[in-house]
Design an enzyme around this catalytic site. Structure first.
Site, PDB file in Angstrom:
ATOM      1  N   SER A 146       0.854  -0.969   0.042  1.00  0.00           N
ATOM      2  CA  SER A 146       0.106   0.036  -0.349  1.00  0.00           C
ATOM      3  C   SER A 146       0.340   1.540   0.217  1.00  0.00           C
ATOM      4  CB  SER A 146      -0.705  -0.324   1.362  1.00  0.00           C
ATOM      5  OG  SER A 146      -1.885   1.882   1.263  1.00  0.00           O
ATOM      6  N   LYS A 172      -1.012  -1.101  -4.539  1.00  0.00           N
ATOM      7  CA  LYS A 172      -2.528   0.082  -4.185  1.00  0.00           C
ATOM      8  C   LYS A 172      -2.016   1.441  -3.962  1.00  0.00           C
ATOM      9  CE  LYS A 172      -4.815   0.071   0.310  1.00  0.00           C
ATOM     10  NZ  LYS A 172      -5.771  -0.750   1.165  1.00  0.00           N
ATOM     11  N   LYS A 174      -3.043   5.102  -2.464  1.00  0.00           N
ATOM     12  CA  LYS A 174      -3.851   5.788  -1.536  1.00  0.00           C
ATOM     13  C   LYS A 174      -4.250   7.051  -2.468  1.00  0.00           C
ATOM     14  CE  LYS A 174      -4.356   3.830   2.591  1.00  0.00           C
ATOM     15  NZ  LYS A 174      -5.172   3.550   3.074  1.00  0.00           N
ATOM     16  N   ASP A 199      -7.184   3.280  -3.364  1.00  0.00           N
ATOM     17  CA  ASP A 199      -8.158   3.171  -1.989  1.00  0.00           C
ATOM     18  C   ASP A 199      -8.379   4.646  -1.341  1.00  0.00           C
ATOM     19  OD1 ASP A 199      -8.822   2.332   0.662  1.00  0.00           O
ATOM     20  OD2 ASP A 199      -7.585   1.741   1.293  1.00  0.00           O
ATOM     21  N   GLU A 224     -11.128   1.027  -3.774  1.00  0.00           N
ATOM     22  CA  GLU A 224     -11.941   0.512  -2.208  1.00  0.00           C
ATOM     23  C   GLU A 224     -12.312   1.543  -1.298  1.00  0.00           C
ATOM     24  OE1 GLU A 224      -8.149  -0.884   0.321  1.00  0.00           O
ATOM     25  OE2 GLU A 224      -8.697  -0.612   2.005  1.00  0.00           O
ATOM     26  N   LYS A 273     -10.282  -6.960   7.679  1.00  0.00           N
ATOM     27  CA  LYS A 273      -9.204  -6.367   8.597  1.00  0.00           C
ATOM     28  C   LYS A 273      -9.929  -6.927  10.381  1.00  0.00           C
ATOM     29  CE  LYS A 273      -7.718  -2.190   7.158  1.00  0.00           C
ATOM     30  NZ  LYS A 273      -7.398  -0.970   6.900  1.00  0.00           N
TER      31      LYS A 273
HETATM   32  O1  OSB Z   1      -7.203   1.843   4.320  1.00  0.00           O
HETATM   33  O2  OSB Z   1      -6.552  -0.188   4.259  1.00  0.00           O
HETATM   34  C1  OSB Z   1      -6.625   1.226   4.692  1.00  0.00           C
HETATM   35  C2  OSB Z   1      -3.181   1.953   7.016  1.00  0.00           C
HETATM   36  C3  OSB Z   1      -3.904   2.096   7.897  1.00  0.00           C
HETATM   37  C4  OSB Z   1      -5.212   2.657   8.232  1.00  0.00           C
HETATM   38  C5  OSB Z   1      -5.974   2.311   6.974  1.00  0.00           C
HETATM   39  C6  OSB Z   1      -5.616   1.594   5.847  1.00  0.00           C
HETATM   40  C7  OSB Z   1      -4.125   1.552   5.929  1.00  0.00           C
HETATM   41  C8  OSB Z   1      -4.045   0.688   4.303  1.00  0.00           C
HETATM   42  C9  OSB Z   1      -2.578   0.171   5.042  1.00  0.00           C
HETATM   43  O3  OSB Z   1      -3.740   0.584   3.567  1.00  0.00           O
HETATM   44  C10 OSB Z   1      -1.748  -0.945   4.933  1.00  0.00           C
HETATM   45  C11 OSB Z   1      -0.310  -1.509   5.472  1.00  0.00           C
HETATM   46  O4  OSB Z   1      -0.903  -2.217   6.666  1.00  0.00           O
HETATM   47  O5  OSB Z   1       0.022  -2.176   4.900  1.00  0.00           O
HETATM   48 MG    MG Z   2      -8.730   0.555   3.290  1.00  0.00          MG
END
Ligand code: OSB
Ligand code: MG
Length: 381
Positions: A146, A172, A174, A199, A224, A273
């Site tokens: 991510s 992924k 953001k 995401d 996402e 999660k």
């Molecule tokens: O939205 O998936 C998410 C990290 C913190 C809070 C929300 C998210 C995330 C990530 C990181 O996308 C995923 C990871 O732990 O590498």
């Molecule tokens: Mg997410």
């Protein structure tokens, strides 16, 4: 499997420096904050888990302060001196407390680890044993990475290339309002063949439906959580407007939410999660709903320490987890982590291995725990 009796539970607030800050639509943090949970049983087993509370209520509504308060004052007394015949008992014991999923998941996780250790089995195998037949752990988790919001498309491409070279085979990114279509176009033009997803962390509304439909041009694996963190209905309306599959994260807080989303046609893919849904019992219920409905499933991440990472890898090794997970190698988050050994990416197939040891299969290093605890109190005094 034999029962365990809970003798003592200790909460350890920690702050651990990130190797790299992950910027999302709700911000970014320099330190990983968490409350580690250490649980002792009467037969001498020690279970570890992690409450993934943030300093700010950004992703979820809980914070380090609420987690400590709810954990110490309300959840621990419900478990103290209890005999647990299976970790799923905890869901029932926690019934008097509403909400606070991160905190519940953190405390429940320590029961799962202690139970697995006391019964001399890996956590992954305890999960399998708690499911209907046929859900044997594959021993590995297929993973991706991510990548946070960067100042430019060039900066983003540089990080993608670096992660790709390391062996990650699902990227992924953001996104947020104003940082989406151009980013996706720029990345797709430069890297037409990578497995790419976005995401949004709830940054959009249904009024953005036409704008989001432009993302259909970029062959995305999924988008996402585009809409509100508590919405299901509008995601079903958005789905009728766009071709990119919708994956839900923030909105799916329980098996009940997942059933509603399936019924409404609001979900194509689930990001599961354990921290978001209140623990592993609820996670396994949702896992089974995915398996029964052939709903594509992957395990998300919350930038966990080695403890939460080990739990997530165990869950992600189950066979109905059909898409790459947000669980990267230790060196992408911490140097060093609080646990040993680190999770190392197998670049041949973009996987992390389930450790061989009992329970979570990684050990907490006492000196590093003490240092991280001191840092929490130094940074937040
Ligand atoms: O939205 O998936 C998410 C990290 C913190 C809070 C929300 C998210 C995330 C990530 C990181 O996308 C995923 C990871 O732990 O590498
Ligand atoms: Mg997410």
């Amino acid at each position: 499997m034999h029962p365990i009796t809970i003798q003592n539970i200790i909460l350890h607030p920690i702050a651990l420096p990130f190797v790299e800050v992950l910027y999302t639509s709700f911000g970014g943090e320099e330190f990983k904050s968490a409350i580690l949970v250490e649980l002792h049983t009467s037969d001498g087993a020690i279970g570890w888990s992690e409450i993934v509370a943030d300093v700010r209520p950004g992703y979820g509504s809980e914070t380090m302060t609420t987690a400590y308060h709810i954990g110490q004052e309300f959840l621990l007394p419900l478990l103290m001196n209890q005999t647990i015949t299976h970790p799923s008992d905890v869901l029932r014991l926690f019934k008097p407390v509403r909400g606070h999923h991160h905190t519940k998941a953190g405390v429940e996780g320590a029961v799962w680890d202690a139970f697995a250790k006391s019964n001399e089995m890996r956590l992954a195998d305890l999960f399998s044993a708690s499911l209907p037949e046929g859900h044997t752990s594959r021993g590995v988790a297929v993973v991706g990475v991510s990548i946070g919001i960067k100042p430019t498309i060039q900066d983003t491409l540089a990080v993608i290339q670096k992660r790709y070279d390391e062996g990650y085979r699902r990227i992924k990114l953001k996104i947020k309002r104003g940082w989406d279509v151009e980013l996706a176009r720029g990345v797709r033009d430069a890297m037409p063949h990578i497995t790419l997803m976005l995401d949004a962390n709830s940054d959009y509304t249904l009024a953005d439906a036409d704008h989001l439909a432009q993302l259909d041009a970029f062959n995305l694996l999924m988008i996402e959580q585009p809409l509100a963190d508590d919405d299901i209905l509008e995601h079903s309306q958005l789905q009728a407007h766009i071709k990119t599959p919708i994956c839900l994260d923030e909105s799916m807080k329980s098996a009940h939410d997942l059933r509603v989303a399936l019924k409404l046609g609001a979900i194509d893919i689930l990001n599961l999660k354990p921290a978001r849904v209140g623990g592993f019992t609820q996670s396994l219920m949702m896992y089974q709903i995915c398996a029964e409905n052939n709903l594509p499933l992957w395990i998300g991440g919350m930038l966990e320490t080695g403890i939460g990472r080990a739990q997530n890898v165990a869950l992600a090794s189950l066979p109905a987890v059909t898409l790459p997970c947000d669980i990267s190698a230790t060196n992408r988050y911490f140097d060093p982590d609080i646990t040993e050994p680190p999770f190392v990416l197998n670049a041949e197939n973009s996987t992390l291995a389930v450790p061989n040891g009992v329970g979570i299969g990684v050990d907490v290093i006492p000196e590093r725990l003490a240092e991280a605890k001191q840092r929490w109190f130094d940074v937040h005094k």
